[in-house]
Design a protein around this motif. Structure first.
Motif, short mmCIF file in Angstrom:
data_model
loop_
_atom_site.label_atom_id
_atom_site.label_comp_id
_atom_site.label_asym_id
_atom_site.label_seq_id
_atom_site.Cartn_x
_atom_site.Cartn_y
_atom_site.Cartn_z
N SER A 76 0.81 -1.22 0.00
CA SER A 76 0.00 0.00 0.00
C SER A 76 0.84 1.27 0.00
O SER A 76 0.29 2.37 -0.06
N SER A 130 -0.34 2.34 -3.42
CA SER A 130 -1.75 2.71 -3.56
C SER A 130 -2.03 4.02 -2.84
O SER A 130 -2.85 4.83 -3.29
N SER A 180 -6.58 -7.40 -0.97
CA SER A 180 -5.40 -8.25 -1.11
C SER A 180 -5.80 -9.72 -1.13
O SER A 180 -6.70 -10.13 -0.41
N PRO A 206 -1.85 -5.06 -2.73
CA PRO A 206 -3.24 -4.69 -3.01
C PRO A 206 -3.57 -4.80 -4.49
O PRO A 206 -2.76 -4.45 -5.35
N THR A 212 -2.60 -0.90 9.03
CA THR A 212 -2.20 -0.06 7.88
C THR A 212 -2.38 1.41 8.24
O THR A 212 -3.47 1.82 8.66
N ASN A 235 -3.58 6.91 4.75
CA ASN A 235 -2.90 7.20 3.48
C ASN A 235 -1.95 8.38 3.60
O ASN A 235 -0.84 8.36 3.07
#
Length: 389
Positions: free
Chosen positions: A110, A113, A130, A293, A355, A358
């Protein structure tokens, strides 16, 4: 008599009507089976480590003769460098040099992504998912692994990296400091993921690393401490650094002692070794995960046929028999793993790292890939500018 004849005629008409309807339906099914709209090839770009497994799954998918929107569909998986792919998706896609525009992209993690979502959020269709994953571990010499045992935590890595003779903490006299390489060349997601783990540990967060924490001076300075003075991998990759460790005549004097690497890559490097030349070290604290991903792409260059094909292919790849094509390569998923080797035992991961947000991923990427030394080739010359995660 006339009434009876009329009834018979009406019944006959009804029977003929239904027969005609069935014939039309059969013709429609036959036309679909013959893909009246012709063949369609759907490109998917994947990280080089997972591309062979996805290619095998694509071949099995083709054997089912899938027909989507009256097209006979073929999934074409090709390996691709993540940095080049990201640059093409967010800039200008050069078909001549980069191949056909992909309907989906499967990078190593990621890390990519998040960067794509920050730059071009409209290119991503739905939420990436995933099929398999692999933890990020540290490749070290067996001697170092025995000395350290379970006494190393991600939060201690920056101090061990910058302090002289820090390995004396583990009774390793004459070994110097940690000497952990932080490669930034091809397939180097493990470096950024290791930095995420360090950031998560030093902030002591129990949830995902936030953007605010990732951008804080404390995290930024801690990650930079890992990067400053880090020995350079000969080819800019984790595998290149791990090879230096494995081939060192004297582990204590090796110019690289440690490198973050995916467990799957370490398995592939060492699966034929009968005697361990490397060891898999898992620091304490949340373990970073390379999640591969499946990023479904959207936009004018992705047709409805291609979008539907990616969805059907992903569902097919999720079946246990197909997942095993990936787990047998050393990935972790809902299928059996390979037998342990002299180096990789596939230990349980008790605390997978959540995770990060972002924005936090992007912030860490900027520190790791923006401040680390440029990767170099075996002779010391700069590596190709296309090197990326």
């Amino acid at each position: 008599m006339a009434a009876l004849l009329s009834a018979v005629l009406i019944a006959a008409v009804v029977v003929v009507w239904f027969d005609l309807g069935d014939a039309i339906d059969r013709q429609a099914d036959d036309a679909a089976a013959q893909c009246v709209e012709g063949p369609a090839t759907v490109p998917i770009i994947a990280d080089p480590d997972i591309a062979p497994g996805l290619t095998a799954i694509a071949e099995a998918f083709a054997a089912t003769k899938p027909v989507i929107r009256d097209h006979c569909v073929t999934i074409a998986v090709r390996p691709g460098d993540a940095k080049i792919t990201l640059d093409g998706l967010t800039g200008t896609w050069e078909t001549e040099s980069m191949g056909d525009y992909p309907a989906a992209w499967v990078p190593q993690s990621s890390v990519w992504s998040a960067d794509l979502a920050a730059a071009e959020p409209g290119l991503i269709e739905g939420n990436p998912r995933s099929l398999v994953s692999t933890p990020v571990v540290l490749a070290v010499s067996p001697d170092l692994a025995r000395a350290v045992g379970d006494r190393l935590d991600w939060s201690a890595v920056p101090t061990l990296q910058r302090r002289d003779a820090s390995l004396t903490d583990f009774d390793l006299q004459g070994w110097g400091s940690l000497r952990m390489a932080m490669p930034v060349g091809a397939q180097s997601d493990a470096s950024a993921l290791a930095a995420q783990a360090v950031a998560t540990s030093v902030t002591r967060t129990t949830g995902p690393l936030t953007t605010a924490d990732a951008e804080s001076p404390r995290v930024t300075s801690t990650v930079r401490a890992m990067l400053e003075g880090a020995p350079v991998s000969p080819d800019g990759t984790p595998q290149g650094a791990a090879t230096v460790i494995a081939d060192a005549p004297d582990p204590a004097r090796s110019r690289i002692h440690v490198v973050p690497i995916t467990e799957q890559r370490l398995y592939q490097m060492t699966k034929s070794d009968t005697t361990a030349r490397l060891a898999e070290l898992v620091p304490g604290g949340p373990t970073p995960i390379a999640d591969y991903p499946i990023i479904r792409l959207s936009g004018e260059q992705v047709s409805d046929v291609a979008a539907d094909a990616v969805s059907e292919f992903t569902a097919f790849a999720s079946e246990p028999d197909q997942l095993q094509r990936l787990t047998e390569l050393g990935f972790r998923g809902d299928a059996p793993l390979p037998e342990p080797t002299a180096t990789v035992a596939f230990p349980r991961t008790p605390s997978p790292m959540p995770t990060p947000e972002n924005g936090a991923i992007v912030a860490i990427n900027r520190v790791v890939y923006g401040t680390a030394a440029a990767p170099t080739g075996p002779t010391g010359a700069p590596a190709p500018s296309g090197a990326g995660g």
